[in-house]
Design an enzyme around this catalytic site. Structure first.
Site, mmCIF file in Angstrom:
data_model
loop_
_atom_site.group_PDB
_atom_site.id
_atom_site.type_symbol
_atom_site.label_atom_id
_atom_site.label_comp_id
_atom_site.label_asym_id
_atom_site.label_seq_id
_atom_site.Cartn_x
_atom_site.Cartn_y
_atom_site.Cartn_z
ATOM 1 N N ARG A 42 6.517 -8.447 -3.724
ATOM 2 C CA ARG A 42 6.896 -8.426 -2.309
ATOM 3 C C ARG A 42 8.267 -7.796 -2.120
ATOM 4 O O ARG A 42 8.631 -7.343 -1.040
ATOM 5 C CB ARG A 42 6.874 -9.843 -1.711
ATOM 6 C CG ARG A 42 7.286 -9.904 -0.240
ATOM 7 C CD ARG A 42 6.929 -11.229 0.401
ATOM 8 N NE ARG A 42 7.422 -12.371 -0.332
ATOM 9 C CZ ARG A 42 8.690 -12.807 -0.295
ATOM 10 N NH1 ARG A 42 9.598 -12.184 0.446
ATOM 11 N NH2 ARG A 42 9.045 -13.872 -0.994
ATOM 12 N N TYR A 91 2.773 5.254 21.090
ATOM 13 C CA TYR A 91 1.610 4.548 20.562
ATOM 14 C C TYR A 91 1.537 3.165 21.212
ATOM 15 O O TYR A 91 2.558 2.494 21.391
ATOM 16 C CB TYR A 91 1.731 4.423 19.043
ATOM 17 C CG TYR A 91 0.677 3.570 18.403
ATOM 18 C CD1 TYR A 91 -0.683 3.825 18.603
ATOM 19 C CD2 TYR A 91 1.026 2.491 17.604
ATOM 20 C CE1 TYR A 91 -1.660 3.038 18.026
ATOM 21 C CE2 TYR A 91 0.051 1.690 17.014
ATOM 22 C CZ TYR A 91 -1.280 1.965 17.230
ATOM 23 O OH TYR A 91 -2.248 1.179 16.660
ATOM 24 N N ASP A 106 9.309 8.556 15.160
ATOM 25 C CA ASP A 106 7.992 8.405 14.540
ATOM 26 C C ASP A 106 7.421 9.808 14.339
ATOM 27 O O ASP A 106 7.123 10.515 15.304
ATOM 28 C CB ASP A 106 7.091 7.566 15.447
ATOM 29 C CG ASP A 106 5.694 7.348 14.860
ATOM 30 O OD1 ASP A 106 5.301 8.093 13.942
ATOM 31 O OD2 ASP A 106 4.997 6.443 15.338
ATOM 32 N N LYS A 117 -2.435 7.705 8.509
ATOM 33 C CA LYS A 117 -2.924 8.923 9.126
ATOM 34 C C LYS A 117 -2.833 10.119 8.171
ATOM 35 O O LYS A 117 -3.473 10.134 7.129
ATOM 36 C CB LYS A 117 -2.143 9.174 10.418
ATOM 37 C CG LYS A 117 -1.961 7.949 11.321
ATOM 38 C CD LYS A 117 -3.251 7.265 11.701
ATOM 39 C CE LYS A 117 -3.109 6.276 12.854
ATOM 40 N NZ LYS A 117 -2.264 5.114 12.610
#
Length: 407
Positions: free
Chosen positions: A64, A123, A197, A222
């Site tokens: 993690r 988005y 972004d 993506k």
């Protein structure tokens, strides 16, 4: 063997080599997957050194916090986003389990109880987070059309407590483009940071860091992975900035790190990024011109078209073409959009984008249905707007499919 300095490689070659490190102890050609949750120490003293980050301590203690496969991906994305920059070595990447994990962790750590000036067309989940969740964290947001730099400047004057400006290199889903270089200067002049972004454009087309941005975000789901097989995200910035803003600690405690398998799949996808983006953008240009000349289409939004409001700006900041994303408004509004999407055969009716196959969707009822209605109207996300992610199929086949479905 001819030795070539990696500093002299083209971007196309860099995408292939970015995640490669042949120093593996077994000589593995491709990066191994370190599918482990934890790591073994020789003794208590070694464990203590590792947790204290002391010299000689183990580099990994728990996945993690960090993982060797994940670090390969982080290095690869940082290399591509800072490609060709003189100080590229000072940039680092952070990989996340989703694009939203990257975006929200970035905003929370960078905005710091301040004000965010955000692009109006974003988005859907990003817009929803800033509008609904961020206020409870002491973060206020105003939404403006960042393609108009004057409006950004006026908003900065109205909000001297602005700590972060947030925008997309190509807006989702309106395809508007902001002058990143000019906005980066405004941010510096007002002691704010600029986060961009870059999912739609990828570093193949735009490198926001080279234009002055402080942080770049990605949904690696993506184009970076490219095959629709995973969920992932990434941030890239100067290591000193991540250290100063404790972004590493936010990721550790919020738990948003990428898993090793998804990181490995993304590394494989990055190897073909240049090839895919070249095909995406070449096909998108042909499809956009077809749509622009179709009598059933009201308006086409594609940066490569001369009719795009920011075509000149796009031409000045975009490398190697204009990307693979198109939005268009149909005559007949919502009903026409439903008819189109229900009759395509080659294009797939699905959310997401950047896959090798063409994906088509209706933002108002799908990806942006959660966006505040006032923001949606202001941004131009209408009932009849259709978003098309052009795949790598033969563009003539995509055109034929659209032509049949439109009729």
């Amino acid at each position: 063997m001819l030795k070539i300095s990696k500093k002299n490689l083209s971007f196309e070659s860099a995408t292939v080599s970015a995640g490669i490190d042949h120093n593996d102890q077994y000589g593995s050609h491709t990066p191994p997957i370190y599918q482990t949750s934890t790591y073994v120490f020789d003794n208590v003293e070694a464990g203590a050194k590792a947790f204290a980050h002391e010299e000689g301590g183990a580099s990994h203690v728990y996945s993690r916090l960090g993982n060797p496969t994940v670090e390969r991906l982080e290095n690869a994305v940082a290399k591509l986003e800072s490609f060709g920059m003189k100080d590229s070595d000072i940039y680092t990447g952070m990989a996340f389990g989703s694009g939203m994990a990257a975006i929200t962790t970035g905003i929370i750590s960078l905005a710091r109880n301040g004000h965010v000036i955000a692009q109006d067309a974003l988005y859907g989940c990003t817009s929803q987070f800033l509008k609904e969740e961020a206020p409870s964290m002491g973060i206020s947001t105003s939404f403006v059309d960042t393609s108009d730099t004057f409006l950004v400047e006026m908003e900065l004057k109205q909000h001297p407590d602005t700590t972060l400006i947030y925008l997309e290199s190509i807006a989702n889903p309106t395809m508007s483009i902001s002058d990143i270089r000019a906005i980066a200067k405004l941010a510096r002049d007002h002691n704010a940071l600029l986060m961009v972004d870059n999912t739609f454009a990828t570093p193949y087309h735009i490198q926001p860091l080279d234009l002055g941005a402080d942080v770049v975000a990605h949904s690696s789901t993506k184009y970076l992975s490219g095959h629709g097989t995973l969920i992932g995200g990434a941030l890239v910035a100067k290591k000193a900035l991540f250290d100063e803003m404790n972004t590493w600690i936010f990721r550790k405690n919020l738990g948003g790190i990428a898993g090793p398998m998804d990181a490995w799949l993304t590394l494989n996808g990055i190897k073909t990024l240049s090839l895919r983006m070249k095909q995406h953008q070449e096909g998108a240009m042909k499809v956009a011109r077809f749509l622009e000349n179709n009598p059933l289409v009201e308006q086409v939004y594609y940066p490569g078209l001369e009719s795009h409001p920011q075509h000149d700006l796009a031409s000045s900041i975009m490398n190697r073409g204009y990307g693979g994303m198109i939005s268009f408004e149909l005559k007949g509004g919502y009903e026409a959009g439903v008819h189109l999407m229900n009759h395509v055969k080659l294009c797939t009716l699905a959310v997401s984008l950047g896959c090798v196959d063409s994906l088509i969707q209706h933002p108002a009822s799908m990806t942006h249905s959660i966006v505040d209605e006032e923001i949606k109207q202001k941004a131009g996300i209408t009932e009849g707007l259709v978003r098309l992610s052009v795949g790598i199929e033969d563009p003539e086949d995509i055109i034929s499919d659209l032509q049949h479905a439109l009729q």
